[in-house]
Write a protein that holds these residues in place. Sequence first.
Motif, PDB file in Angstrom:
ATOM      1  N   ASN A 133     -28.700  17.164 -50.984  1.00 56.37           N
ATOM      2  CA  ASN A 133     -28.077  18.443 -51.317  1.00 56.37           C
ATOM      3  C   ASN A 133     -27.449  18.383 -52.705  1.00 56.37           C
ATOM      4  N   SER A 134     -27.167  19.543 -53.247  1.00 55.64           N
ATOM      5  CA  SER A 134     -26.517  19.643 -54.569  1.00 55.64           C
ATOM      6  C   SER A 134     -27.199  18.745 -55.592  1.00 55.64           C
ATOM      7  N   ALA A 168     -31.397  22.529 -60.234  1.00 55.01           N
ATOM      8  CA  ALA A 168     -30.092  21.918 -59.986  1.00 55.01           C
ATOM      9  C   ALA A 168     -29.329  22.745 -58.945  1.00 55.01           C
ATOM     10  N   GLY A 169     -28.726  22.049 -57.993  1.00 56.27           N
ATOM     11  CA  GLY A 169     -27.992  22.702 -56.919  1.00 56.27           C
ATOM     12  C   GLY A 169     -28.806  22.924 -55.654  1.00 56.27           C
ATOM     13  N   ASP A 170     -30.112  22.779 -55.768  1.00 57.37           N
ATOM     14  CA  ASP A 170     -30.986  22.956 -54.599  1.00 57.37           C
ATOM     15  C   ASP A 170     -30.950  21.732 -53.683  1.00 57.37           C
ATOM     16  N   SER A 171     -31.669  21.851 -52.575  1.00 53.83           N
ATOM     17  CA  SER A 171     -31.754  20.761 -51.605  1.00 53.83           C
ATOM     18  C   SER A 171     -33.208  20.390 -51.359  1.00 53.83           C
ATOM     19  N   ARG A 219     -23.387  13.812 -51.122  1.00 51.37           N
ATOM     20  CA  ARG A 219     -24.464  14.775 -51.376  1.00 51.37           C
ATOM     21  C   ARG A 219     -25.718  14.450 -50.562  1.00 51.37           C
ATOM     22  N   LYS A 272     -28.983  17.145 -58.768  1.00 53.09           N
ATOM     23  CA  LYS A 272     -28.673  17.165 -60.195  1.00 53.09           C
ATOM     24  C   LYS A 272     -29.887  16.677 -60.983  1.00 53.09           C
TER      25      LYS A 272
END
Length: 123
Positions: free
Chosen positions: A83-84, A14-17, A66, A86
Amino acid sequence: QVQLVESGGGLVQAGDSLRLSCAASGRTFGTYTMAWFRQAPGKEREFVAAITNLGYTYYADSVKGRFTISRETADNTLFLQMNSLKPEDTAVYSCTARPFIARSTSASDYNYWGQGTQVTVSS
């Protein structure tokens, strides 16, 4: 023969791209609207984002801000920058194309489909 081949999926936190790509062949897609849909286990396929031949883009509310859809018309390639990420973004992502510029978020309006690439986001 028309082919759409996705790549770039994988397992991330989570938070990765991630950046997905879709290579189209078999015809010139310069006049087509191209899009990304996704399908999570046990759920229906849902619209993610689309881009017309003129570069007009639109997104599902769940990914707006996102995700970014783009295309390289000369190379018949479609991209989705995510991006970002979830956990709820976990799904098989498929690219698709239709020979119209009218706005559509319905899978039944799209003519050509790739096999999809798995995106898994861990919490």
